[in-house]
Design a protein around this motif. Structure first.
Motif, PDB file in Angstrom:
ATOM      1  N   LEU A   1      -1.531   1.123  -4.990  1.00  0.00           N
ATOM      2  CA  LEU A   1      -0.842  -0.118  -4.658  1.00  0.00           C
ATOM      3  C   LEU A   1       0.392  -0.273  -5.530  1.00  0.00           C
ATOM      4  N   GLY A   2       1.438  -0.834  -4.973  1.00  0.00           N
ATOM      5  CA  GLY A   2       2.591  -1.249  -5.765  1.00  0.00           C
ATOM      6  C   GLY A   2       2.641  -2.766  -5.760  1.00  0.00           C
ATOM      7  N   VAL A   3       2.853  -3.351  -6.919  1.00  0.00           N
ATOM      8  CA  VAL A   3       2.896  -4.811  -7.008  1.00  0.00           C
ATOM      9  C   VAL A   3       4.261  -5.230  -7.516  1.00  0.00           C
ATOM     10  N   ARG A   4       4.947  -6.063  -6.749  1.00  0.00           N
ATOM     11  CA  ARG A   4       6.210  -6.619  -7.222  1.00  0.00           C
ATOM     12  C   ARG A   4       5.990  -8.105  -7.478  1.00  0.00           C
ATOM     13  N   ALA A   5       6.142  -8.491  -8.730  1.00  0.00           N
ATOM     14  CA  ALA A   5       5.868  -9.886  -9.099  1.00  0.00           C
ATOM     15  C   ALA A   5       6.930 -10.337 -10.084  1.00  0.00           C
TER      16      ALA A   5
ATOM     17  N   VAL B   1       0.878  -1.177   0.000  1.00  0.00           N
ATOM     18  CA  VAL B   1       0.000   0.000   0.000  1.00  0.00           C
ATOM     19  C   VAL B   1       0.914   1.225   0.000  1.00  0.00           C
ATOM     20  N   LEU B   2       0.881   2.005  -1.080  1.00  0.00           N
ATOM     21  CA  LEU B   2       1.775   3.156  -1.186  1.00  0.00           C
ATOM     22  C   LEU B   2       1.149   4.403  -0.574  1.00  0.00           C
ATOM     23  N   GLU B   3      -0.146   4.563  -0.800  1.00  0.00           N
ATOM     24  CA  GLU B   3      -0.780   5.800  -0.387  1.00  0.00           C
ATOM     25  C   GLU B   3      -2.283   5.576  -0.254  1.00  0.00           C
TER      26      GLU B   3
END
Lengths: 136, 82
Positions: free
Chosen positions: B32-36, B22-24
């Motif tokens: 949201l930021g998603v690292r996949a 959750v970025l902001e």
């Protein structure tokens, strides 16, 4: 499908992840519609399942279409330069036919060197999923 | 459905290598930021569902009438403007 002689002569595109809605459709051949491939329209026929699409080549219908492929998608397809990529647009035929549309938001991107392909969703708020084919 | 409470800057981990952060949080918008890993495509759900539906309606064998229309359209589009 070694018994299918056509698949030996025609390049086979490989969709590692299938297409959205068709996750098990991996291998497709392109067959030109009309006299030759200059018309820019093809039947894209699956070798794994009873699935086929009509696709349009943007240079013939949309010379200005220059989708920006993000790095992640380019990586997945092993695209080193844009020269290695061609795009194809999925056509949805309608009744009447002149209401048929093309999907500009999610082109099929093909690495012409490896024949790896994927339908890539572009990061755009303006490109439509359904744009009239006759108007493009 | 698993329900978790997170603050801005906090994450959840899905499987061994997917991290959603959750970025902001501002009003009713959550960034949201998603690292996949490579190969995992991440889509906005409504876009993905619309694309699935568009592909399903596009799939099928074209009628001979449609092929005829398309081949004329291809010839016309390919003709240089006069």
């Amino acid at each position: 499908m070694s018994g299918d002689s056509r698949s030996d002569d025609v390049p086979v595109l490989h969709f590692d992840e299938g297409l959205p809605g068709f996750p098990d459709a991996h291998r497709f051949t392109l067959v030109p519609i009309g006299a030759d491939s200059d018309g820019g329209l093809f039947r894209m026929m699956c070798l794994d399942a009873d699935v086929q699409f009509v696709v349009a080549a943007p240079p013939v219908f949309l010379p200005d279409y220059a989708p920006e492929i993000d790095d992640d998608a380019a990586d997945r397809l092993g695209l080193a330069t844009t020269d290695d990529a061609i795009t194809l647009l999925v056509v949805t035929l309608a009744d009447p036919l002149d209401q048929s549309t093309v999907n500009l938001l999610a082109p099929i991107v093909v690495n012409v060197r490896t024949r790896e392909a994927a339908q890539v969703v572009l990061r755009s708020d303006v490109l439509p999923i359904r744009q009239l084919l006759v108007a493009v | 459905m698993l329900v978790l409470t997170r603050r801005a800057g906090e994450s959840v981990v899905i499987g061994p290598d997917i991290v959603v952060t959750v970025l902001e949080v501002r009003g009713d918008l959550v960034r949201l930021g998603v690292r996949a890993p490579r190969g995992i495509q991440v889509h906005r759900e409504e876009v993905f569902l619309e694309l699935q539906a568009a592909n399903r309606s596009a799939a099928g064998e074209p009628s001979s009438e449609a092929l005829d229309w398309l081949s004329k359209l291809g010839t016309k589009a390919n003709r240089p403007p006069s």
